[in-house]
Design a protein around this motif. Structure first.
Motif, mmCIF file in Angstrom:
data_model
loop_
_atom_site.group_PDB
_atom_site.id
_atom_site.type_symbol
_atom_site.label_atom_id
_atom_site.label_comp_id
_atom_site.label_asym_id
_atom_site.label_seq_id
_atom_site.Cartn_x
_atom_site.Cartn_y
_atom_site.Cartn_z
ATOM 1 N N ALA A 26 5.108 2.372 2.989
ATOM 2 C CA ALA A 26 6.188 2.483 2.013
ATOM 3 C C ALA A 26 5.536 2.648 0.652
ATOM 4 C CB ALA A 26 7.087 1.252 2.035
ATOM 5 N N VAL A 27 6.115 3.518 -0.203
ATOM 6 C CA VAL A 27 5.475 3.838 -1.479
ATOM 7 C C VAL A 27 6.115 3.096 -2.652
ATOM 8 C CG1 VAL A 27 4.700 6.083 -0.651
ATOM 9 C CG2 VAL A 27 6.949 5.878 -1.755
ATOM 10 N N GLU A 80 13.449 -2.695 10.709
ATOM 11 C CA GLU A 80 12.581 -3.221 11.774
ATOM 12 C C GLU A 80 11.567 -4.164 11.126
ATOM 13 O OE1 GLU A 80 9.605 -1.800 15.403
ATOM 14 O OE2 GLU A 80 10.317 -0.343 13.909
ATOM 15 N N ALA A 81 11.702 -5.456 11.437
ATOM 16 C CA ALA A 81 10.827 -6.454 10.812
ATOM 17 C C ALA A 81 9.392 -6.264 11.306
ATOM 18 C CB ALA A 81 11.309 -7.861 11.138
ATOM 19 N N PRO A 82 8.425 -6.073 10.404
ATOM 20 C CA PRO A 82 7.016 -5.956 10.831
ATOM 21 C C PRO A 82 6.425 -7.334 11.121
ATOM 22 C CG PRO A 82 7.158 -5.793 8.451
ATOM 23 C CD PRO A 82 8.580 -5.904 8.946
ATOM 24 N N ASP A 83 5.244 -7.328 11.730
ATOM 25 C CA ASP A 83 4.539 -8.570 12.004
ATOM 26 C C ASP A 83 3.681 -9.008 10.822
ATOM 27 O OD1 ASP A 83 5.316 -8.920 14.866
ATOM 28 O OD2 ASP A 83 4.331 -6.974 15.033
ATOM 29 N N LEU A 84 3.428 -8.097 9.878
ATOM 30 C CA LEU A 84 2.648 -8.411 8.677
ATOM 31 C C LEU A 84 2.913 -7.339 7.640
ATOM 32 C CD1 LEU A 84 0.497 -10.260 7.336
ATOM 33 C CD2 LEU A 84 -1.253 -8.727 8.263
ATOM 34 N N VAL A 85 3.051 -7.760 6.360
ATOM 35 C CA VAL A 85 3.242 -6.812 5.254
ATOM 36 C C VAL A 85 2.043 -6.931 4.320
ATOM 37 C CG1 VAL A 85 4.676 -6.146 3.313
ATOM 38 C CG2 VAL A 85 5.747 -6.987 5.406
ATOM 39 N N LEU A 86 1.319 -5.812 4.109
ATOM 40 C CA LEU A 86 0.259 -5.738 3.107
ATOM 41 C C LEU A 86 0.903 -5.148 1.858
ATOM 42 C CD1 LEU A 86 -1.486 -6.131 5.669
ATOM 43 C CD2 LEU A 86 -3.206 -4.693 4.596
ATOM 44 N N LEU A 87 1.107 -5.972 0.841
ATOM 45 C CA LEU A 87 1.973 -5.636 -0.284
ATOM 46 C C LEU A 87 1.184 -5.579 -1.583
ATOM 47 C CD1 LEU A 87 4.854 -5.232 -1.393
ATOM 48 C CD2 LEU A 87 5.076 -7.727 -1.474
ATOM 49 N N ASP A 88 1.249 -4.418 -2.254
ATOM 50 C CA ASP A 88 0.603 -4.258 -3.567
ATOM 51 C C ASP A 88 1.406 -5.049 -4.593
ATOM 52 O OD1 ASP A 88 -0.978 -3.466 -5.620
ATOM 53 O OD2 ASP A 88 -0.036 -1.498 -5.854
ATOM 54 N N ALA A 89 0.743 -5.928 -5.330
ATOM 55 C CA ALA A 89 1.449 -6.784 -6.286
ATOM 56 C C ALA A 89 1.954 -5.990 -7.486
ATOM 57 C CB ALA A 89 0.539 -7.924 -6.737
ATOM 58 N N MET A 90 1.177 -5.010 -7.967
ATOM 59 C CA MET A 90 1.508 -4.278 -9.187
ATOM 60 C C MET A 90 1.991 -2.880 -8.829
ATOM 61 S SD MET A 90 0.881 -6.740 -11.121
ATOM 62 C CE MET A 90 1.217 -5.933 -12.671
ATOM 63 N N MET A 91 3.326 -2.672 -8.843
ATOM 64 C CA MET A 91 3.924 -1.357 -8.590
ATOM 65 C C MET A 91 4.973 -1.097 -9.662
ATOM 66 S SD MET A 91 4.476 -1.199 -4.436
ATOM 67 C CE MET A 91 5.570 -2.612 -4.447
ATOM 68 N N VAL A 96 2.307 -3.336 11.312
ATOM 69 C CA VAL A 96 1.842 -3.721 9.985
ATOM 70 C C VAL A 96 2.377 -2.699 8.982
ATOM 71 C CG1 VAL A 96 -0.161 -4.112 8.499
ATOM 72 C CG2 VAL A 96 -0.225 -4.811 10.897
ATOM 73 N N LEU A 97 3.098 -3.186 7.955
ATOM 74 C CA LEU A 97 3.664 -2.318 6.925
ATOM 75 C C LEU A 97 2.769 -2.347 5.686
ATOM 76 C CD1 LEU A 97 5.949 -0.553 5.803
ATOM 77 C CD2 LEU A 97 7.110 -2.661 5.076
ATOM 78 N N LEU A 98 2.300 -1.148 5.251
ATOM 79 C CA LEU A 98 1.466 -1.002 4.050
ATOM 80 C C LEU A 98 2.362 -0.557 2.905
ATOM 81 C CD1 LEU A 98 -1.496 0.982 5.660
ATOM 82 C CD2 LEU A 98 -1.173 -1.499 5.561
ATOM 83 N N VAL A 99 2.405 -1.334 1.826
ATOM 84 C CA VAL A 99 3.275 -1.021 0.687
ATOM 85 C C VAL A 99 2.402 -0.833 -0.546
ATOM 86 C CG1 VAL A 99 5.273 -1.736 -0.649
ATOM 87 C CG2 VAL A 99 5.058 -2.465 1.745
ATOM 88 N N ASP A 100 2.330 0.416 -1.055
ATOM 89 C CA ASP A 100 1.489 0.712 -2.221
ATOM 90 C C ASP A 100 1.978 2.026 -2.814
ATOM 91 O OD1 ASP A 100 -0.638 1.220 -4.047
ATOM 92 O OD2 ASP A 100 -1.944 -0.039 -2.828
ATOM 93 N N ASP A 101 2.048 2.105 -4.113
ATOM 94 C CA ASP A 101 2.502 3.338 -4.761
ATOM 95 C C ASP A 101 1.359 4.345 -4.924
ATOM 96 O OD1 ASP A 101 1.952 2.895 -8.211
ATOM 97 O OD2 ASP A 101 1.413 1.438 -6.669
ATOM 98 N N ASP A 102 0.131 3.953 -4.587
ATOM 99 C CA ASP A 102 -1.039 4.823 -4.749
ATOM 100 C C ASP A 102 -1.389 5.458 -3.407
ATOM 101 O OD1 ASP A 102 -3.355 6.101 -5.357
ATOM 102 O OD2 ASP A 102 -4.465 4.320 -5.958
#
Length: 431
Positions: free
Chosen positions: A36-37, A49-60, A9-15
């Motif tokens: 990922a920031v 490497e393709a993750p199985d799920l991306v949790l993606l912050d909409a506002m970055m 699971v990839l967590l994408v957030d600038d915070d």
């Protein structure tokens, strides 16, 4: 999802604080976390490497989550990676925009830990189920290719053996007397030829297997989509989502039963005959297509005559016949306006100790010239149809001692009628 490793699971957030909260919320789950920031970093990691799920912050800042999602879905190598947006945006326009870009769900900040974990688990389960389905389809495709090669080889061998027999018969016709040894050799060759013909016929079951399994596999996908939509509601409809997941498990067991039944047919060549409640078969099969009908905006109505006798037959095969008819009916009404999409399943007593099952649709109907041709193998009006469903259904019904036919009146859609013999303890099973 690769079965030999935990889900990634990839967590994408600038915070950083938000990343920490997400990591703590998902701690203890059977998965691997990557972070990922910003959007560029996320795209690089996903391509590596393709993750199985991306949790993606909409506002970055810079490349926002919407642009990241758009690029992922535009790339064939990453378009299948599921994206779950995390956002503080509550307006419907932002939510619709994300879903239109290809996201599977939303989590609103600040998130509730239990809800976040449940949504992650659900989408990872759906991802795993989709991977399993893809593997099963690939395996079936490889098996079909093997059977096709085997059939071609058998046809060559049959032609060669036939030529050998023809030559042997010519030699025998020239002889004045046939000796016993020559007769035994000819008989042995004929037996071998008959065996090759039986094996060749077995190879033709490849198309049947693919068609029979396509419906439970399609039901699994339909229920998975329904569960996804139910969980995306606010609040999530957990009860109905669990029911959809239960249906997925039931359809998986049904696919296994179909394979076991076909193997039994190849091994024994006979039906598993029992007294069956036709109404129960109708209720079970209509339950299987309920999600597909709901997604298609079609009303499926059941009209069961009371007090009908049981029918004699194999439950799995008769379920498959009704399932084929219902799937065809849903397809027939799909081109009508939503308010005109109606499929009616009826049971009623018939003549000569039979019970009739019918499936009527409000579609465009069938040309009179095609009422019999539709039961021919590989005849189909569908763009992607194999043209074997109705042929298989008629073979099954006739093997039960029954009859399957179609009727069509001007502007009345089409009706498929199936007459099956009622159960009688004194009547032997159908050959």
């Amino acid at each position: 999802m690769v079965p030999d490793r935990p889900a990634l699971v990839l967590l994408v957030d600038d915070d950083p604080a938000s990343l920490k909260l997400l990591s703590e919320a998902l701690a203890g789950q059977p998965l691997t976390l990557a972070v990922a920031v910003d959007g560029e970093m996320a795209l690089r990691q996903i391509r590596r490497e393709a993750p199985d799920l991306v949790l993606l912050d909409a506002m970055m800042p810079g490349m926002d989550g919407f642009e990241v999602c758009r690029r992922l879905k535009a790339d064939p190598a990453t378009r299948d990676v599921p994206v779950l947006f995390m956002t503080v945006l509550a307006d419907p326009t932002s939510r619709v925009r994300g879903l239109e870009l290809g996201a599977v769900d939303y989590v609103t900040k600040p998130f509730v830990r239990e809800e976040l974990v449940a949504r992650v688990r659900t989408h990872l389960s759906i991802r795993a189920a989709a991977g399993a389905l893809s593997a099963a389809v690939s395996a079936l495709s490889e098996k079909n290719e093997e059977l096709a090669r085997a059939r071609a080889s058998l046809e060559i061998e049959v032609a060669r053996r036939t030529e050998e027999l023809r030559a042997a018969n010519q030699r025998l016709e020239r002889e004045l007397e046939l000796n016993r040894a020559a007769e035994l050799r000819v008989q042995k060759a004929q037996n071998e030829l008959a065996h090759l013909n039986r094996v060749s016929a077995m190879s033709e079951l490849a198309a049947s297997i693919a068609h029979e399994l396509s419906q439970p596999l399609a039901a699994i996908l339909s229920n998975a989509q329904a569960a996804d939509r139910l969980l995306a509601q606010t609040p999530p409809d957990i009860v109905d989502a669990r029911a959809a997941l239960s249906d997925i498990a039931a359809d998986d067991r049904r696919a296994g039963m179909i394979i076991q039944r076909m193997r039994a047919m190849l091994r024994k060549g006979e039906l598993s005959v029992a007294a069956l409640d036709l109404g129960e078969i109708v209720r079970e099969v209509t339950r299987l297509v309920a999600s597909a009908a709901l997604l298609a905006g079609t009303t499926v109505r059941i009209e069961l005559a009371p007090g009908l006798p049981c029918v004699r037959g194999d439950g799995v095969q008769l379920q498959q016949v009704l399932l084929n008819l219902l799937v065809n009916a849903l397809d027939a009404v799909s081109r009508r306006p939503p308010e005109a999409r109606l499929v009616v399943v009826r049971t009623r007593p018939a003549d000569a100790g039979h019970v009739e099952l019918s499936v009527a649709d409000s579609g465009e109907g069938i040309p009179q010239a095609d009422l019999e041709r539709i039961f021919e193998p590989f005849f189909t009006s569908k763009t992607h149809g194999l043209g074997v469903g109705l042929a298989i259904s008629r073979s099954i019904v006739e093997a039960h001692g029954g009859r399957l036919w179609a009727e069509c009146g001007p502007g009345e859609g089409a009706t498929f009628r199936c007459a099956l013999p009622a159960w009688n303890e004194d009547t032997l099973p159908a050959e």
